[in-house]
Design a protein around this motif. Structure first.
Motif, PDB file in Angstrom:
ATOM      1  N   THR A  93      75.515  44.538  79.302  1.00  0.00           N
ATOM      2  CA  THR A  93      74.768  45.517  78.522  1.00  0.00           C
ATOM      3  C   THR A  93      73.712  46.189  79.390  1.00  0.00           C
ATOM      4  O   THR A  93      73.092  45.553  80.244  1.00  0.00           O
ATOM      5  CB  THR A  93      74.074  44.857  77.319  1.00  0.00           C
ATOM      6  N   VAL A  94      73.517  47.489  79.172  1.00  0.00           N
ATOM      7  CA  VAL A  94      72.454  48.251  79.817  1.00  0.00           C
ATOM      8  C   VAL A  94      71.620  48.868  78.696  1.00  0.00           C
ATOM      9  O   VAL A  94      72.160  49.620  77.858  1.00  0.00           O
ATOM     10  CB  VAL A  94      73.021  49.352  80.732  1.00  0.00           C
ATOM     11  N   GLY A  95      70.334  48.534  78.653  1.00  0.00           N
ATOM     12  CA  GLY A  95      69.498  49.006  77.557  1.00  0.00           C
ATOM     13  C   GLY A  95      68.043  49.070  77.939  1.00  0.00           C
ATOM     14  O   GLY A  95      67.686  49.188  79.108  1.00  0.00           O
ATOM     15  N   GLY A  96      67.189  48.979  76.941  1.00  0.00           N
ATOM     16  CA  GLY A  96      65.753  49.091  77.179  1.00  0.00           C
ATOM     17  C   GLY A  96      65.304  50.534  77.098  1.00  0.00           C
ATOM     18  O   GLY A  96      65.707  51.282  76.193  1.00  0.00           O
ATOM     19  N   LEU A  97      64.503  50.966  78.069  1.00  0.00           N
ATOM     20  CA  LEU A  97      63.938  52.317  78.082  1.00  0.00           C
ATOM     21  C   LEU A  97      64.951  53.310  78.643  1.00  0.00           C
ATOM     22  O   LEU A  97      64.776  53.882  79.719  1.00  0.00           O
ATOM     23  CB  LEU A  97      62.643  52.334  78.896  1.00  0.00           C
ATOM     24  N   ALA A 146      72.801  55.741  82.098  1.00  0.00           N
ATOM     25  CA  ALA A 146      72.060  55.361  80.898  1.00  0.00           C
ATOM     26  C   ALA A 146      70.925  56.322  80.580  1.00  0.00           C
ATOM     27  O   ALA A 146      70.468  56.385  79.432  1.00  0.00           O
ATOM     28  CB  ALA A 146      71.513  53.943  81.053  1.00  0.00           C
ATOM     29  N   GLY A 147      70.448  57.072  81.573  1.00  0.00           N
ATOM     30  CA  GLY A 147      69.352  58.004  81.340  1.00  0.00           C
ATOM     31  C   GLY A 147      68.018  57.301  81.197  1.00  0.00           C
ATOM     32  O   GLY A 147      67.515  57.103  80.080  1.00  0.00           O
ATOM     33  N   VAL A 148      67.415  56.913  82.311  1.00  0.00           N
ATOM     34  CA  VAL A 148      66.140  56.196  82.299  1.00  0.00           C
ATOM     35  C   VAL A 148      65.034  57.109  81.775  1.00  0.00           C
ATOM     36  O   VAL A 148      64.891  58.254  82.198  1.00  0.00           O
ATOM     37  CB  VAL A 148      65.798  55.696  83.719  1.00  0.00           C
ATOM     38  N   ARG A 149      64.259  56.582  80.861  1.00  0.00           N
ATOM     39  CA  ARG A 149      63.216  57.367  80.214  1.00  0.00           C
ATOM     40  C   ARG A 149      61.946  57.449  81.066  1.00  0.00           C
ATOM     41  O   ARG A 149      61.683  56.582  81.906  1.00  0.00           O
ATOM     42  CB  ARG A 149      62.862  56.758  78.854  1.00  0.00           C
ATOM     43  N   SER A 150      61.172  58.470  80.813  1.00  0.00           N
ATOM     44  CA  SER A 150      59.866  58.613  81.445  1.00  0.00           C
ATOM     45  C   SER A 150      58.989  57.426  81.061  1.00  0.00           C
ATOM     46  O   SER A 150      58.998  56.974  79.909  1.00  0.00           O
ATOM     47  CB  SER A 150      59.220  59.922  80.978  1.00  0.00           C
ATOM     48  N   GLY A 151      58.246  56.923  82.012  1.00  0.00           N
ATOM     49  CA  GLY A 151      57.385  55.768  81.761  1.00  0.00           C
ATOM     50  C   GLY A 151      57.998  54.453  82.182  1.00  0.00           C
ATOM     51  O   GLY A 151      57.302  53.433  82.260  1.00  0.00           O
TER      52      GLY A 151
END
Length: 250
Positions: A93-97, A146-151
């Motif tokens: 799984t790849v998740g989180g922010l 996954a597209g890592v989010r800002s922050g």
């Protein structure tokens, strides 16, 4: 480490769902494996792995030995047992922010572009396996998908042994020499080496290369891993951490 993790400097950790985490200490002798010669039968191989795991559970120092035909690798685990996974039941799984969480099967990972690296494997306790080929998917590719989010600032790894964890900064995780590895020494990664999928962080001591990888979680800050909670460096650059001044790979 996983089988390649450093020994715990203190007492054994408390029990977990998968088994009792144990510290480990590199023993220069083996447990009679030399007399066995090269073992090739898969059933005998698995039986031997089970024997090593059971022995580790009876010795709080984490009894270790050379893997048969392992090319210098040693078998360690922080739990007394680890389930076996294969293409039928393995999931990552790849998740989180991230904007697009995803779950990969083993076949999914095999279908992605593969990168091959040949580097020395260096354990913090001193043993070394030179010129070891690893192949797999660049971790940076999975993060981009996954597209890592800002922050976001770090990546946390979990393993299906139920106990082991690791972390990297986001910059470290995006290095071209960090793989979600599917092959080692030009063959599929076996269970004893952390298969079917493990992390491979080429420039760091091998305890950062988490075995039996099951989860990649993007986080805001670095979360200390299993051995970092027990005194080992978070940034485990070979030759520049854990009190080691030498660089055996230079």
């Amino acid at each position: 480490m996983n089988p390649e993790q450093p020994e715990e400097p203190g007492k054994p950790a408390p029990p977990t769902q998968r088994g009792t985490p144990v510290g480990r200490r590199v023993l220069l002798g083996t447990i009679g494996l030399g007399a066995l010669g090269v073992v090739t039968a898969p059933t005998l191989q698995r039986a031997l792995e089970g024997f090593l795991g059971a022995a580790a559970g009876k010795d709080p120092t984490g009894l270790t030995g050379l893997l048969p035909n392992g090319g210098g690798f040693r078998y360690y685990s922080v739990t007394t047992s680890v389930p076996h996974k294969d293409a039928s039941n393995y999931r990552l799984t790849v998740g989180g922010l991230v904007d697009r969480p995803k779950t990969y099967s083993l076949d999914d990972l095999r279908a992605l572009p593969q990168t091959r690296l040949v580097k020395d494997v260096q354990c913090v306790t001193g043993w070394r396996v030179p010129d070891t080929p690893f192949e797999g998917v660049r971790l940076s590719d999975l993060l981009d998908a996954a597209g890592v989010r800002s922050g976001a600032g770090a990546v946390h790894f979990t393993c299906f042994d139920g106990a082991y964890t690791e972390s990297l900064t986001l910059d470290q995780a995006r290095r071209s020499d960090v793989l979600v590895a599917l092959r080692m020494q030009d063959k599929e990664i076996g269970h004893a080496h952390g298969g079917p999928v493990r992390l491979y962080v080429a420039p760091m001591y091998f305890y950062k290369s988490a075995k039996w990888l099951s989860g990649i979680t993007v986080t805001e800050h670095v979360e200390r891993g299993y051995w970092e909670h027990r005194g080992y460096d978070v940034d485990a650059w070979v030759g520049k951490s854990n009190g080691r001044d030498d660089d055996p790979t230079s």
